[in-house]
Design a protein around this motif. Structure first.
Motif, mmCIF file in Angstrom:
data_model
loop_
_atom_site.group_PDB
_atom_site.id
_atom_site.type_symbol
_atom_site.label_atom_id
_atom_site.label_comp_id
_atom_site.label_asym_id
_atom_site.label_seq_id
_atom_site.Cartn_x
_atom_site.Cartn_y
_atom_site.Cartn_z
ATOM 1 N N GLU A 125 0.831 -1.207 0.000
ATOM 2 C CA GLU A 125 0.000 0.000 0.000
ATOM 3 C C GLU A 125 0.868 1.260 0.000
ATOM 4 O O GLU A 125 0.594 2.221 -0.719
ATOM 5 C CB GLU A 125 -0.934 -0.009 1.208
ATOM 6 C CG GLU A 125 -2.055 -1.021 1.108
ATOM 7 C CD GLU A 125 -2.858 -1.141 2.394
ATOM 8 O OE1 GLU A 125 -2.630 -0.368 3.351
ATOM 9 O OE2 GLU A 125 -3.730 -2.040 2.444
ATOM 10 N N LYS A 126 1.933 1.244 0.798
ATOM 11 C CA LYS A 126 2.826 2.406 0.860
ATOM 12 C C LYS A 126 3.560 2.608 -0.458
ATOM 13 O O LYS A 126 3.715 3.737 -0.924
ATOM 14 C CB LYS A 126 3.817 2.242 2.012
ATOM 15 C CG LYS A 126 3.172 2.359 3.372
ATOM 16 C CD LYS A 126 4.177 2.106 4.479
ATOM 17 C CE LYS A 126 3.514 2.148 5.850
ATOM 18 N NZ LYS A 126 4.473 1.827 6.927
ATOM 19 N N VAL A 127 4.005 1.518 -1.056
ATOM 20 C CA VAL A 127 4.689 1.606 -2.345
ATOM 21 C C VAL A 127 3.712 2.117 -3.403
ATOM 22 O O VAL A 127 4.073 2.949 -4.240
ATOM 23 C CB VAL A 127 5.293 0.236 -2.750
ATOM 24 C CG1 VAL A 127 5.758 0.241 -4.198
ATOM 25 C CG2 VAL A 127 6.448 -0.127 -1.824
ATOM 26 N N GLY A 128 2.472 1.654 -3.348
ATOM 27 C CA GLY A 128 1.457 2.142 -4.283
ATOM 28 C C GLY A 128 1.260 3.644 -4.146
ATOM 29 O O GLY A 128 1.167 4.363 -5.145
ATOM 30 N N ALA A 129 1.221 4.125 -2.886
ATOM 31 C CA ALA A 129 1.080 5.574 -2.659
ATOM 32 C C ALA A 129 2.308 6.318 -3.169
ATOM 33 O O ALA A 129 2.188 7.400 -3.759
ATOM 34 C CB ALA A 129 0.863 5.839 -1.173
ATOM 35 N N MET A 130 3.485 5.729 -2.972
ATOM 36 C CA MET A 130 4.720 6.357 -3.447
ATOM 37 C C MET A 130 4.718 6.435 -4.974
ATOM 38 O O MET A 130 5.092 7.472 -5.549
ATOM 39 C CB MET A 130 5.937 5.554 -2.966
ATOM 40 C CG MET A 130 7.256 6.071 -3.499
ATOM 41 S SD MET A 130 8.612 4.960 -3.107
ATOM 42 C CE MET A 130 9.235 5.758 -1.649
ATOM 43 N N LEU A 131 4.284 5.375 -5.628
ATOM 44 C CA LEU A 131 4.235 5.368 -7.089
ATOM 45 C C LEU A 131 3.259 6.412 -7.620
ATOM 46 O O LEU A 131 3.497 7.026 -8.657
ATOM 47 C CB LEU A 131 3.858 3.983 -7.609
ATOM 48 C CG LEU A 131 4.906 2.880 -7.455
ATOM 49 C CD1 LEU A 131 4.337 1.539 -7.891
ATOM 50 C CD2 LEU A 131 6.168 3.204 -8.230
ATOM 51 N N ASP A 132 2.160 6.610 -6.912
ATOM 52 C CA ASP A 132 1.186 7.611 -7.330
ATOM 53 C C ASP A 132 1.763 9.022 -7.312
ATOM 54 O O ASP A 132 1.276 9.901 -8.019
ATOM 55 C CB ASP A 132 -0.067 7.546 -6.447
ATOM 56 C CG ASP A 132 -0.895 6.305 -6.716
ATOM 57 O OD1 ASP A 132 -0.720 5.679 -7.784
ATOM 58 O OD2 ASP A 132 -1.724 5.952 -5.854
ATOM 59 N N GLN A 133 2.781 9.250 -6.496
ATOM 60 C CA GLN A 133 3.386 10.577 -6.388
ATOM 61 C C GLN A 133 4.484 10.809 -7.417
ATOM 62 O O GLN A 133 4.955 11.933 -7.572
ATOM 63 C CB GLN A 133 3.956 10.779 -4.978
ATOM 64 C CG GLN A 133 2.883 10.804 -3.909
ATOM 65 C CD GLN A 133 3.461 10.859 -2.504
ATOM 66 O OE1 GLN A 133 4.659 10.810 -2.311
ATOM 67 N NE2 GLN A 133 2.573 10.970 -1.519
ATOM 68 N N LEU A 134 4.885 9.778 -8.125
ATOM 69 C CA LEU A 134 5.937 9.912 -9.137
ATOM 70 C C LEU A 134 5.404 10.635 -10.368
ATOM 71 O O LEU A 134 4.210 10.592 -10.655
ATOM 72 C CB LEU A 134 6.444 8.532 -9.557
ATOM 73 C CG LEU A 134 7.210 7.736 -8.516
ATOM 74 C CD1 LEU A 134 7.490 6.327 -9.043
ATOM 75 C CD2 LEU A 134 8.510 8.430 -8.149
ATOM 76 N N PRO A 135 6.294 11.261 -11.121
ATOM 77 C CA PRO A 135 5.873 11.861 -12.391
ATOM 78 C C PRO A 135 5.296 10.781 -13.312
ATOM 79 O O PRO A 135 5.718 9.620 -13.285
ATOM 80 C CB PRO A 135 7.172 12.425 -12.971
ATOM 81 C CG PRO A 135 8.091 12.582 -11.796
ATOM 82 C CD PRO A 135 7.706 11.530 -10.818
ATOM 83 N N VAL A 136 4.359 11.169 -14.138
ATOM 84 C CA VAL A 136 3.617 10.236 -14.978
ATOM 85 C C VAL A 136 4.551 9.429 -15.882
ATOM 86 O O VAL A 136 4.394 8.218 -16.034
ATOM 87 C CB VAL A 136 2.565 10.985 -15.831
ATOM 88 C CG1 VAL A 136 1.898 10.055 -16.824
ATOM 89 C CG2 VAL A 136 1.539 11.639 -14.946
ATOM 90 N N ARG A 137 5.568 10.063 -16.470
ATOM 91 C CA ARG A 137 6.440 9.346 -17.412
ATOM 92 C C ARG A 137 7.232 8.254 -16.709
ATOM 93 O O ARG A 137 7.408 7.157 -17.252
ATOM 94 C CB ARG A 137 7.361 10.318 -18.153
ATOM 95 C CG ARG A 137 8.256 11.125 -17.272
ATOM 96 C CD ARG A 137 9.019 12.202 -18.060
ATOM 97 N NE ARG A 137 9.708 13.100 -17.173
ATOM 98 C CZ ARG A 137 10.809 12.815 -16.497
ATOM 99 N NH1 ARG A 137 11.363 11.638 -16.629
ATOM 100 N NH2 ARG A 137 11.377 13.706 -15.709
ATOM 101 N N ILE A 138 7.656 8.489 -15.469
ATOM 102 C CA ILE A 138 8.410 7.477 -14.723
ATOM 103 C C ILE A 138 7.467 6.358 -14.276
ATOM 104 O O ILE A 138 7.773 5.176 -14.401
ATOM 105 C CB ILE A 138 9.143 8.107 -13.515
ATOM 106 C CG1 ILE A 138 10.238 9.052 -14.033
ATOM 107 C CG2 ILE A 138 9.725 7.033 -12.619
ATOM 108 C CD1 ILE A 138 10.969 9.807 -12.955
#
Length: 195
Positions: A125-138
């Motif tokens: 869940e935390k990794v999912g939240a972290m991924l959501d905060q990344l720039p779209v291209r990454i």
């Protein structure tokens, strides 16, 4: 004064309380409909035919007990329903074979520790939240490789970017996750972390 009832009188009394059943007429009139009814209940034609056959056997054995409080067809379908329920129970019991305890030990999941699974779920869940905060291209590059099961080459082709860019972006995401959450271990020294 006691009244005695003659044999003829008993027969007449029995006929009045038990109207009798014409089993042949029941069979010819209701067999097809009864077969469809039972087949819907038990699920297959072979079992349904067995139940219908057993129903008519039961009807012939118990015809003398028919009280006449319902229509003969209602009585017939009631017997069929009881026999169909019994067949369904037998079929369900046959599906499950008994296994010995050693068999269950062989299929035990060594990674099924509830505490460990809960920890993995929290990390996910935390990794999912972290991924959501990344720039779209990454994020799209990382998702193409991990969620899409694409190789680096396939992801580069899909996203129209060089393969080195795909490797770099995936590596950055993995490094960020590793630095934030580390590698998870199952207690047996086996790492289930992010590589």
């Amino acid at each position: 004064m006691t009244q005695t009832v003659s044999a003829a009188g008993e027969s007449a009394l029995a006929d009045a309380t038990n109207p009798g059943i014409d089993i042949v007429k029941l069979y010819t009139t209701h067999r097809t409909h009864l077969l469809r009814f039972v087949q819907r209940y038990v699920g297959n034609r072979e079992d349904a035919e067995d139940v219908v056959q057993n129903t008519f056997i039961e009807v012939s054995k118990c015809a003398h007990r028919f009280s006449g409080l319902s229509k003969p067809s209602t009585w017939l379908f009631g017997i069929a329903l009881n026999l169909a329920r019994n067949q369904v129970r037998r079929n369900a019991a046959d599906r499950y074979d008994a296994v010995d305890d050693d068999f269950m030990d062989q299929i035990a999941d060594a990674y099924a520790d509830p505490a460990l699974l809960f920890e993995y779920r929290q990390i996910a869940e935390k990794v999912g939240a972290m991924l959501d905060q990344l720039p779209v291209r990454i994020r799209s590059t990382f998702e193409a490789v991990l969620d899409g099961d694409a190789t680096y080459e396939e992801a580069a082709e899909q996203l129209h970017i060089p393969i080195g860019t795909v490797r770099s972006r995936v590596s950055r995401v993995r490094a960020a996750v590793r630095s934030e959450y580390g590698a998870a271990s199952d207690g047996n020294g086996v790492s289930h972390g992010f590589r």
